[in-house]
Scaffold this motif. Structure first.
Motif, PDB file in Angstrom:
ATOM      1  N   SER A  10      -4.598   6.534  -9.012  1.00 35.60           N
ATOM      2  CA  SER A  10      -5.018   5.655  -7.915  1.00 35.60           C
ATOM      3  C   SER A  10      -5.538   4.348  -8.494  1.00 35.60           C
ATOM      4  O   SER A  10      -6.501   4.338  -9.273  1.00 35.60           O
ATOM      5  CB  SER A  10      -6.104   6.324  -7.080  1.00 35.60           C
ATOM      6  OG  SER A  10      -5.611   7.477  -6.441  1.00 35.60           O
TER       7      SER A  10
ATOM      8  N   ASN B  48      -7.591  -0.763 -12.438  1.00 30.68           N
ATOM      9  CA  ASN B  48      -8.468   0.225 -11.818  1.00 30.68           C
ATOM     10  C   ASN B  48      -9.568  -0.481 -11.041  1.00 30.68           C
ATOM     11  O   ASN B  48      -9.914  -1.626 -11.319  1.00 30.68           O
ATOM     12  CB  ASN B  48      -9.072   1.143 -12.882  1.00 30.68           C
ATOM     13  CG  ASN B  48      -8.061   2.111 -13.443  1.00 30.68           C
ATOM     14  OD1 ASN B  48      -7.408   2.842 -12.689  1.00 30.68           O
ATOM     15  ND2 ASN B  48      -7.897   2.138 -14.749  1.00 30.68           N
ATOM     16  N   LEU B  49     -10.136   0.224 -10.086  1.00 33.97           N
ATOM     17  CA  LEU B  49     -11.157  -0.346  -9.214  1.00 33.97           C
ATOM     18  C   LEU B  49     -12.322  -0.904 -10.025  1.00 33.97           C
ATOM     19  O   LEU B  49     -12.879  -0.203 -10.875  1.00 33.97           O
ATOM     20  CB  LEU B  49     -11.652   0.717  -8.238  1.00 33.97           C
ATOM     21  CG  LEU B  49     -12.677   0.253  -7.205  1.00 33.97           C
ATOM     22  CD1 LEU B  49     -12.040  -0.774  -6.269  1.00 33.97           C
ATOM     23  CD2 LEU B  49     -13.218   1.438  -6.407  1.00 33.97           C
TER      24      LEU B  49
ATOM     25  N   THR C  42      -2.895   5.064  -3.598  1.00 35.64           N
ATOM     26  CA  THR C  42      -3.930   6.074  -3.394  1.00 35.64           C
ATOM     27  C   THR C  42      -3.277   7.441  -3.502  1.00 35.64           C
ATOM     28  O   THR C  42      -2.323   7.740  -2.779  1.00 35.64           O
ATOM     29  CB  THR C  42      -4.598   5.932  -2.023  1.00 35.64           C
ATOM     30  OG1 THR C  42      -5.186   4.630  -1.916  1.00 35.64           O
ATOM     31  CG2 THR C  42      -5.685   6.987  -1.838  1.00 35.64           C
TER      32      THR C  42
ATOM     33  N   TYR D 159       0.853  -1.190   0.000  1.00 32.24           N
ATOM     34  CA  TYR D 159       0.000   0.000   0.000  1.00 32.24           C
ATOM     35  C   TYR D 159       0.893   1.246   0.000  1.00 32.24           C
ATOM     36  O   TYR D 159       1.939   1.263   0.630  1.00 32.24           O
ATOM     37  CB  TYR D 159      -0.901   0.034   1.240  1.00 32.24           C
ATOM     38  CG  TYR D 159      -1.794  -1.165   1.387  1.00 32.24           C
ATOM     39  CD1 TYR D 159      -1.369  -2.286   2.104  1.00 32.24           C
ATOM     40  CD2 TYR D 159      -3.059  -1.191   0.818  1.00 32.24           C
ATOM     41  CE1 TYR D 159      -2.188  -3.393   2.232  1.00 32.24           C
ATOM     42  CE2 TYR D 159      -3.883  -2.299   0.948  1.00 32.24           C
ATOM     43  CZ  TYR D 159      -3.444  -3.394   1.648  1.00 32.24           C
ATOM     44  OH  TYR D 159      -4.259  -4.488   1.779  1.00 32.24           O
TER      45      TYR D 159
ATOM     46  N   ARG E  20      -1.215  -1.270  -4.023  1.00 29.30           N
ATOM     47  CA  ARG E  20      -2.371  -0.371  -4.130  1.00 29.30           C
ATOM     48  C   ARG E  20      -1.910   1.051  -3.889  1.00 29.30           C
ATOM     49  O   ARG E  20      -1.388   1.373  -2.817  1.00 29.30           O
ATOM     50  CB  ARG E  20      -3.458  -0.734  -3.129  1.00 29.30           C
ATOM     51  CG  ARG E  20      -4.674   0.194  -3.226  1.00 29.30           C
ATOM     52  CD  ARG E  20      -5.739  -0.154  -2.206  1.00 29.30           C
ATOM     53  NE  ARG E  20      -6.320  -1.464  -2.448  1.00 29.30           N
ATOM     54  CZ  ARG E  20      -7.280  -1.696  -3.318  1.00 29.30           C
ATOM     55  NH1 ARG E  20      -7.769  -0.717  -4.060  1.00 29.30           N
ATOM     56  NH2 ARG E  20      -7.762  -2.918  -3.463  1.00 29.30           N
TER      57      ARG E  20
ATOM     58  N   ILE F  80       0.216   5.635   0.026  1.00 29.24           N
ATOM     59  CA  ILE F  80      -0.646   6.811  -0.048  1.00 29.24           C
ATOM     60  C   ILE F  80       0.244   8.024  -0.211  1.00 29.24           C
ATOM     61  O   ILE F  80       1.155   8.243   0.598  1.00 29.24           O
ATOM     62  CB  ILE F  80      -1.508   6.957   1.227  1.00 29.24           C
ATOM     63  CG1 ILE F  80      -2.385   5.718   1.426  1.00 29.24           C
ATOM     64  CG2 ILE F  80      -2.373   8.215   1.139  1.00 29.24           C
ATOM     65  CD1 ILE F  80      -3.160   5.722   2.729  1.00 29.24           C
TER      66      ILE F  80
ATOM     67  N   LEU G 207      -3.894  11.409  -3.115  1.00 30.89           N
ATOM     68  CA  LEU G 207      -4.813  12.369  -2.490  1.00 30.89           C
ATOM     69  C   LEU G 207      -4.644  13.768  -3.066  1.00 30.89           C
ATOM     70  O   LEU G 207      -3.546  14.120  -3.539  1.00 30.89           O
ATOM     71  CB  LEU G 207      -4.563  12.409  -0.975  1.00 30.89           C
ATOM     72  CG  LEU G 207      -4.696  11.058  -0.245  1.00 30.89           C
ATOM     73  CD1 LEU G 207      -4.343  11.221   1.216  1.00 30.89           C
ATOM     74  CD2 LEU G 207      -6.115  10.521  -0.404  1.00 30.89           C
TER      75      LEU G 207
END
Lengths: 116, 118
Positions: free
Chosen positions: B87, B38-39, B116, B10, B114, B12, B118
């Motif tokens: 992301s 992608n999600l 992310t 992960y 993963r 971020i 922001l």
């Protein structure tokens, strides 16, 4: 260009029952491989079953079997005696054999839930 | 036998920051793939290596993405600068391919990284 389509975003099955996941693909090639992959929450893609297009016999791996219809460009996955551990995202994938170095093209996925 | 190892699992970051992902393929596998997932979507190929050579990078956004596979083993995928749309999960896979033959070797995937933004 080759495409893979999974028209069922979500499916649900009762434990011990049978479920079928659908997949269609488009290609002008005559020789290729098709796969079903399982992706649990851990995210690791796990190969479930493979089908070579030149083989007429449908592939089978224990509780997993496929219905390969080459003329219809259809490749469905049947899971028999569903278990709680079968819950995951399932991806259908097409493998280009000639050119593009064995590139895998994936469908959008089907999320399978198994109810106890 | 160890599988495909990826790190970090992960990450971020804030937009415009750089990020790098690392992949160690299965020992002996000469072909390495980076996929973007992608999600809620299936993975899409970003780049494929045969040994240390990038033989298919047509889907890699070269303005901000770069990759390398020094010595034909480990690989690093970098994004600089990252954007909100980056992301996603970045999957690495490896396989063994005999040069000159049709590539039918099974792909083995890592657990992905993963990202992310922001």
């Amino acid at each position: 260009a080759q495409t893979v389509t999974q028209s069922q975003p979500e499916m649900s099955v009762q434990e011990a029952e049978t479920v079928t996941l659908s997949c269609t693909y488009d290609t002008s090639e005559s020789d290729y491989y098709l796969f079903w992959y399982k992706q649990p929450p851990s995210r690791q893609m796990i190969l479930v079953i493979r089908q070579e297009a030149y083989k007429q016999q449908n592939a089978t791996e224990n509780r997993f079997s496929v219905n390969f219809q080459k003329a219809a460009k259809s490749f469905s996955l049947k899971i028999s005696d569903s278990q709680l551990g079968d819950a995951a995202m399932y991806f259908c994938a097409y493998r280009i054999l000639y050119n593009q170095g064995g590139k895998l093209i994936f469908g959008q996925g089907t999320e399978l839930s198994v109810k106890p | 036998e160890a599988g495909v190892v990826q790190s970090p699992r992960y990450k971020i970051i804030e937009k415009k920051q750089p990020v790098a992902f690392w992949c160690n393929p299965i020992s002996g596998h000469n072909t390495l793939y980076w996929y973007l997932q992608n999600l809620g979507q299936g993975p899409e190929l970003l780049i494929r290596y045969e040994n240390e050579e990038a033989v298919d990078d047509s889907q890699l956004p070269k303005d901000r993405f770069s990759a390398e596979r020094l010595k034909g083993v480990d690989s690093t995928l970098k994004i600089q600068p990252a954007e909100l749309g980056d992301s996603a999960v970045y999957l690495c896979a490896s396989s063994f391919h005999i040069p000159g033959q049709v590539n039918t070797g099974e792909l083995f995937f890592g657990e992905g990284s993963r990202l992310t933004v922001l």
